[in-house]
Design an enzyme around this catalytic site. Structure first.
Site, PDB file in Angstrom:
ATOM      1  N   LYS A 185       0.861  -1.178   0.000  1.00 20.75           N
ATOM      2  CA  LYS A 185       0.000   0.000   0.000  1.00 20.75           C
ATOM      3  C   LYS A 185       0.902   1.234   0.000  1.00 20.75           C
ATOM      4  O   LYS A 185       1.441   1.610   1.035  1.00 20.75           O
ATOM      5  CB  LYS A 185      -0.928  -0.032   1.211  1.00 20.75           C
ATOM      6  N   GLU A 261      10.151   1.909  10.403  1.00 23.83           N
ATOM      7  CA  GLU A 261      11.266   2.798  10.087  1.00 23.83           C
ATOM      8  C   GLU A 261      10.671   4.194  10.094  1.00 23.83           C
ATOM      9  O   GLU A 261       9.919   4.562   9.191  1.00 23.83           O
ATOM     10  CB  GLU A 261      11.880   2.426   8.732  1.00 23.83           C
ATOM     11  N   CYS A 295      14.470  10.789   5.746  1.00 22.01           N
ATOM     12  CA  CYS A 295      14.426  10.601   7.200  1.00 22.01           C
ATOM     13  C   CYS A 295      15.809  10.483   7.803  1.00 22.01           C
ATOM     14  O   CYS A 295      16.006  10.800   8.978  1.00 22.01           O
ATOM     15  CB  CYS A 295      13.590   9.365   7.537  1.00 22.01           C
ATOM     16  N   GLU A 394      11.136  16.548  13.580  1.00 22.41           N
ATOM     17  CA  GLU A 394      11.481  16.325  12.178  1.00 22.41           C
ATOM     18  C   GLU A 394      10.679  17.280  11.300  1.00 22.41           C
ATOM     19  O   GLU A 394       9.446  17.299  11.362  1.00 22.41           O
ATOM     20  CB  GLU A 394      11.194  14.878  11.792  1.00 22.41           C
TER      21      GLU A 394
END
Length: 490
Positions: A185, A261, A295, A394
């Site tokens: 997905k 992750e 990331c 982040e």
């Protein structure tokens, strides 16, 4: 014969070996470079997801896929070769849909991950699936024991938009090599990259129906349904930490295995004996690659307080020389952000930095020569404490925060003063000091003096809220395996 991967009227889903339309019709995809509509993708509903999971369950339970390493190796190599044969089309799709700079598609955005599939095909042929343990005498009974490694079952793979091919294949490659079946997905921002993979798997491989399923959808709830489905044995998710927590909660009811992750706020530590010019220039350049949408990029630059002003000047000069550009231009390293929503998010953090008293030394706005698309200038922020929101969360844009520290121990403290622990870098001359800092920083990957940790045979993942488990390498492959112990009378 080559397949036409151009979306045309809309890309299909892949369910049970068949390329089918979405029962929800289609949804529009948008160019991050121009802000205009690119085309259409199949819009899956819960009905389509149910069919995909059912197909994956049947393929795992009723075909030889999980027990036939030769079939798996052949199918994975066929998928690799089909993607290599269609690299030109895949490259144009990736640039258009993800806004990925053309130069990156020669590496981790496309070419590298495709070729890396061969490593997983080789591994499925050479891996020790059964290992004999020494004879033992538990309770006085002489016993022979064997460890067996077996596929987990049905894998739900939920992937983001920033490096679509790399992340799709970093899940699909090891999951298939281990003998699992997969429902992929992808993010609704980059459905074409995943749909192209589905087309090639269906038309150019001997992978049995139901082993690979690709479900594109505009509905984010589809991912939550996949994570919660009791027929799914493992969920592998890459994305934000907040969404990862939700995936983990969804998976809890069925106690399924979860690989996560997640986010990062990695520290780039420059020791006082380092080549300051080279280190700061590298930090400034790397945070601008793909508009900072990675990331594992280091977004906190830690420099000795005594050399802070010098470091700021070097970093500012480098970032000022990097201009956002058309990702189709071979000279571009900083393209657009993926969407208007993501640009608003980045701009919200820049506003927070201003309100907190931060100094925006470079950038901080939209480039005047890029009125269309979702561009943000490379931005350097100084004058914030390590406790500020912008220094801790982040941002996922070309934004670098520069922070001073006092001595090596303080550098380690500041680097670790984060809920994340995904990546980072250390630059210095004295190997003993470098090693002490490397040992002290709690993070999953570290680059020393420009060393590159990214490789298919090297595990990648994080500490703390940056995730659970590893991707790539043998360690990443083994995440998709169960361990069975069988004991016999000796």
């Amino acid at each position: 014969m080559a397949s036409d991967l151009r979306p045309g009227g809309g890309t299909p889903l892949l369910i049970d070996g068949k390329l089918v339309p979405g029962s929800g019709g289609v949804f529009a995809t948008t160019s991050p470079t121009t802000g205009e509509r690119l085309g259409w993708a199949a819009d899956a509903t819960a009905t389509d997801l149910d069919a995909a999971v059912a197909a994956a369950r049947t393929a795992f339970d009723e075909t030889s896929w999980s027990t036939d390493p030769a079939l798996r190796a052949r199918g994975i190599r066929q998928l690799r070769d089909a993607m290599l044969d269609h690299l030109d089309q895949l490259r144009e799709i990736t640039i258009a849909e993800a806004g990925a700079p053309r130069t990156l598609t020669a590496g981790p955005q496309l070419d590298g991950p495709v070729r890396d599939l061969g490593w997983f095909a080789d591994l499925t042929e050479t891996y020790s699936w059964r290992t004999d343990l020494p004879i033992a005498e538990p309770l006085g009974m002489r016993t022979a024991r064997q460890l067996r490694r077996e596929a987990v079952g049905v894998v739900g793979a939920i992937t983001p938009w920033n490096f679509p091919h790399q992340i799709n294949l970093a899940k699909l490659g090891p999951a298939l090599a281990a003998g699992n079946t997969v429902v992929l997905k992808p993010a609704p921002d980059t459905p074409w990259c995943a749909a192209a993979l589905g087309i090639l798997a269906a038309e150019h491989t001997d992978i049995p129906p139901g082993v690979v399923n690709v479900v594109t959808s505009s509905d984010h709830a589809i991912g939550a349904r996949l994570a919660a489905d009791p027929r799914v044995d493992l969920v592998s998710f890459t994305g934000s930490t907040d969404t990862g927590k939700a995936v983990m909660a969804s998976a809890a009811d069925t106690v399924k295995k979860v690989l996560l992750e997640l986010g990062g706020k990695s520290a780039f530590v420059v020791l006082d004996d380092a080549d300051l010019r080279a280190a700061c220039a590298m930090a400034a350049f790397s945070v601008c690659v793909h508009a900072g949408q990675g990331c594992a990029l280091s977004t906190r630059l830690l420099v000795p307080r005594a050399r802070y002003d010098e470091a700021v000047a070097i970093t500012a000069r480098t970032m000022a020389g990097i201009r956002p550009g058309d990702p189709d231009d071979p000279g571009t390293v900083c393209g657009p952000l993926i969407s208007a929503r993501q640009r608003e998010r980045v701009e919200g953090y820049l506003d927070q930095a201003r309100r907190a008293g931060g100094q925006i030394l470079v950038g901080g706005g939209r480039p005047a020569d890029r009125p269309d698309g979702w561009f943000v200038e490379p931005t350097l922020i100084a004058g914030l404490p390590t406790t500020s929101v912008v220094a801790r969360e982040e941002i996922f844009g070309p934004v670098l925060v520069i922070l001073p520290y006092d001595g090596d121990a303080d550098a380690i403290r500041v680097a670790n003063d984060s809920p994340y622990g995904l990546s980072g870098a250390v630059w210095g001359t004295d190997p003993d000091r470098v090693e002490a800092v490397v040992a002290g920083i709690r993070t999953g990957t570290l680059s020393v003096n420009g060393g590159t940790w990214y490789s298919v045979d090297a595990p990648f993942g994080g500490y703390k809220q940056s995730g659970i488990g590893r991707e790539m390498g043998v360690a990443g492959f083994e995440e998709y395996l169960e361990t069975k112990l069988v004991a016999y009378p000796a």
